[in-house]
Design an enzyme around this catalytic site. Structure first.
Site: not given
Length: 883
Positions: A586, A588, A620, A652-653, A705, A784
């Site tokens: 990730d 982000h 992500d 998932n994002h 992920h 994740h």
């Protein structure tokens, strides 16, 4: 709103056909019907997505004054029929509770697994303006009447209603029996007691009309289309209604030339494309020719028919009709969309009442055109951790009304929170019973599918020497002193990683950002990706810009997304990759960490190491951090430049209903302006639906992920997922793939409820061992979850969790890591530690102050949880704490 430039990527309106193989005999089939509603409800524990058909007329009669057929009020019904999209079966439902009166020309909107009905006309005349809720949660069907205080829209028919911004029930126009109306009302489903508010929007207001359609786009814009004015004249205009961050609503006239004026038509969004079908002209004459099927592409700002962009309103003669256009020569029908498919039921063709069931598929693979504008933005029909129902409650008026109000609030919050898209199951009223009911549905044993047997020739594997090995030492970049960019590099034994089991999770409460959206467009010159790389790929010298304005406009974002999307469309759902390769977890939006990792361990450029090693990113890319735009645009540009060497899979994002809440949409708006920002945000999310979902390295390591959850037993299950894919059509396999986590440690086997929310699970080491054995794998690499040391081993080393962003949410103080998989499949973790806070650094103070402000505001909305192993507060148990 903008208009499409030359060469905009648009796809003509799709062809419709009759649904094949559907079942529903006798009373289960809706039969002949017009003036009814058709609404999609979110999947439940026992069913996939369903279409709910309610009300309408089952007979027609000639109009005394007009000579045209009309509905026979005596034949109006209040029957409810459900179509299961997965099983293709119609079923008549007989819900408990007091049903609404028989009605047609009413309005309906879905709120999670409930459908709200309002208004209409029936044998007794105008229906009341009461809100009736059909609750399908937990597959226990029940009617409720919602108590609303104060004045409301009043009885009316021929109006339209939808759920806007996953929160506001908005009803527009109609006829109250005395006059045609132009008003708009909104009910905030997140505020109790419920009250209707009459809106006073700014902008170009639509004229009074009835028999129009109003459909909510995923990002929260309501599009009013067509209708009939007080003189009986059909209308051809379309208006977007949106709410600004200030709370003020505004109407905006949509651009383009529609193929035909119309009323008594049907319209439904698929992504940014509004699919409009059928309808009649003045005097009730059906629309013929290409005008019977139309699409308003709100991203490109153009109307389309079966031939492409509509430049003038000239209807084709009858000999130009195609079969699909003939099928849609109807009115008073109803439409709904599931994924990329549009369903239509019934209607009226002249004096013939219809009972046919049609479908069109807007999937790009079935189109001879390539477009970046038409795949579906995921509907925010996702699940609420606080969503607790008691379907067995007493049916007295007081208790029913109170519970129905609570249920409506919780259902709308479920839409806004959008966490467990496929698995929102109704829970009991208390948090404790919610956890218990989930636990009852998840046993401690792994539910391996009986249809996926173990290979007969695969032994226990205990005698096999594994090829994949984790190197005994990790490369670490120590914390940097202020001004010291040299970075002390050292190697640590894996035994020294004491925090390896300290997984962490970001959190939130159940608030959501107000809706902000607009119509817009795109296009840009060739070679844009090189401009992006030149501007952003500066591993040693990148600094956060002093000005927050993003360096690309929406026009260029569209070009970049389109070019990358064409590559993703050609890739398989499960990538097949070779070593050596670097794997990133990730990010982000923490672009600075990405640059640090590139600087310390090589970057994808001919001046770097791209000629001899590939790059794999596990999703992500956006949310939480302040530079999601830089992160995703650079990765897309690198993908375009090195399509065979840079690989991206989905997290998932990478879903609109998630990144609308956790910073990406807000960043787009703040840095690109509201109109361009919302369009760019929508376009990125359209692209995300095409991302591959997993990757295999040398057929021995699988990268994903989230995890394998309860449903994924074979790689083939992942390979069969067809893209573009959204959370609501991906079902449990996609949910597990993007959302599931390992259990707390190797001693916790089987399946357990996941603290992230209802329907989500954690899987034990036994599941990992079985999965690897079944698929002849030696390792799972997943992301994740934030882990203190940047990577964490699980299941005796058969699974590694990887996280590349440091100091997650500005509070975690975790390291970030990548994994370097060598040609001999020896895996070396490489780490960076969080940067220390600046000490009176004038150069960096402004940008760091901005970083701190961004993090503080987002953490107030979505507060991060304590590190792994610390107690979780009761108030966080049913929040978005774990996304």
């Amino acid at each position: 709103m903008g208009t499409a430039g030359k060469g905009a990527w648009v796809v003509p309106a799709p062809a419709y056909r009759e649904v094949e193989g559907w079942e529903g005999a006798g009373d289960d089939s809706p039969g002949f019907r017009c003036g009814h509603s058709l609404t999609v409800v979110a999947p439940t524990k026992g069913h996939g997505p369903r279409l709910i058909l309610f009300g309408g007329a089952t007979a027609i009669e000639a109009g005394a004054s007009s000579g045209m057929p009309g509905i026979r009020l005596a034949g109006v019904t209040n029957s409810v029929h459900s179509y299961d999209v997965d099983t293709r079966r119609w079923t008549r439902l007989h819900p408990a509770g007091e049903p609404p009166s028989p009605r047609a020309a009413h309005a309906a909107a879905a709120v999670g697994t409930m459908v709200v009905f309002q208004g209409g006309i029936g044998p007794a005349g105008h229906s009341t303006d009461d809100l009736y809720v059909l609750d399908l949660t937990n597959d226990k069907f029940k009617w409720h009447r919602v108590v609303v205080q104060g004045a409301g829209p009043g009885p009316r028919y021929g109006h339209c209603m939808d759920l806007v911004a996953q929160r506001y029930l908005v009803t527009v126009s109609g006829n109250d029996g005395k006059r045609v109306l132009s008003d708009a009302w909104a009910l905030d489903t997140a505020q109790k007691p419920y009250r209707w508010q009459k809106l006073n929007p700014d902008g170009d207001r639509p004229s009074a009309r009835m028999y129009a359609t109003a459909s909510a786009r995923t990002d929260g814009m309501l599009l009013l289309c067509g209708g009939r004015d007080a003189s009986g004249m059909p209308l051809s205009d379309a208006y977007g209604l949106l709410m600004h961050t200030s709370g003020q609503w505004e109407w905006t006239l949509a651009p383009g030339v529609s193929p035909s004026p119309r009323y008594q038509h049907a319209a439904v969004f698929v992504g940014a494309r509004l699919h409009v079908t059928g309808g009649v002209l003045r005097g009730g004459r059906a629309i013929e020719g290409e005008g019977a099927i139309a699409v308003l592409d709100t991203a490109a700002g153009v109307w389309l028919d079966r031939n492409g962009i509509v430049t003038s309103r000239t209807l084709k003669s009858s000999h130009d009709h195609d079969a699909s256009s003939d099928l849609l020569r109807r009115c008073r029908h109803a439409a709904a969309s599931v994924g990329t498919q549009i369903y239509i039921y019934g209607g009226l063709r002249g004096d013939i009442l219809l009972d046919d069931f049609l479908v069109a598929d807007n999937a790009p693979i079935q189109s001879e055109f390539t477009s970046s504008m038409y795949d579906r933005v995921p509907r925010a029909e996702n699940q609420n951790r606080n969503h607790n129902f008691n379907s067995d409650s007493p049916t007295t008026n007081n208790s029913t009304d109170k519970k129905s109000i609570d249920m409506l609030t919780q259902a709308s919050a479920a839409e806004a929170e959008a966490v467990s898209a496929v698995w929102r199951a109704a829970q009991e009223a208390s948090h404790a019973s919610s956890e218990d009911s989930l636990s009852e549905g998840i046993g401690s044993e792994s539910p391996l599918s009986e249809t996926s047997p173990m290979p007969e020739d695969l032994d226990d594997g205990g005698s096999l020497e594994p090829d994949v090995k984790l190197h005994s030492r990790a490369v670490v970049v120590s914390k940097e002193a202020v001004g010291d960019l040299g970075c002390l590099v050292r190697q640590l034994s894996l035994d020294q990683f004491e925090n390896e089991s300290r997984r962490m999770h970001p959190s939130s409460n159940d608030q959501s950002y107000p809706a902000k959206k607009a119509l817009n467009r795109q296009r840009s010159p060739q070679g844009l990706h090189k401009k992006v790389i030149s501007f952003l790929l500066k591993p040693r010298n990148w600094r956060a810009p002093a000005e927050r304005a993003f360096f690309l406009d929406s026009y260029e974002v569209g070009e970049l997304c389109y070019a990358a999307e064409q590559i993703f469309m050609q890739e398989p759902t499960v990538l097949q990759l070779k070593a050596p390769i670097k794997v990133f977890g990730d990010l982000h939006g923490q672009f600075g960490d990405l640059m640090r990792l590139f600087d310390e361990y090589g970057y994808p450029s001919t001046a770097g190491d791209i000629t001899y090693i590939d790059y794999l990113f596990l999703g992500d890319y956006v949310d939480r951090g302040q530079h999601s735009l830089e992160t995703i645009t650079l990765l897309l540009a690198l993908k375009i430049e090195y399509p065979e060497n840079v690989h991206l899979i989905r997290g998932n994002h990478e879903a609109a209903d998630i990144n609308a809440l956790f910073g990406f949409r807000l960043e787009c708006i703040e840095r690109m302006g509201e109109s361009d920002g919302i369009w760019a945000w929508t376009r990125f999310n359209q692209l995300f639906n095409y991302l591959p979902l997993a990757a295999m390295i040398e057929k021995k390591i699988i990268c994903m992920h989230g995890g394998i959850g309860r449903s994924i037993n074979t790689i083939e299950q992942i390979e069969k997922l067809e893209r573009p894919i959204t959370m609501d059509v991906g079902s449990i396999i996609l949910m597990d793939l993007l959302w599931s986590d390992p259990t707390e440690n190797d001693s916790v086997e089987g399946l357990r409820p996941n603290a992230r929310g209802p329907g989500l699970v954690t899987f034990g080491p036994d599941r990992v061992t079985e999965f690897c054995k079944r698929n002849r794998l030696q390792l799972i690499i997943r992301a994740h979850e934030c882990v203190m040391d940047g990577f964490e081993r699980f299941a005796h080393g058969q699974l590694i969790t990887l996280f590349s962003a440091t100091n997650y949410c500005g509070t975690a103080n975790n390291a970030g890591a990548i994994l370097v998989v060598g040609r001999g499949l020896v895996i070396v973790p490489k780490l960076i530690h969080p940067l220390p806070p600046p000490v009176n650094s004038p150069e960096s103070s402004p940008e760091r102050a901005m970083d701190a402000t961004w993090m503080q505001e987002l953490n107030i909305q979505r507060p991060p949880t304590p590190t792994r192993g610390r107690p979780q507060s009761a108030s966080d148990r049913n929040s978005l704490a774990y996304i």
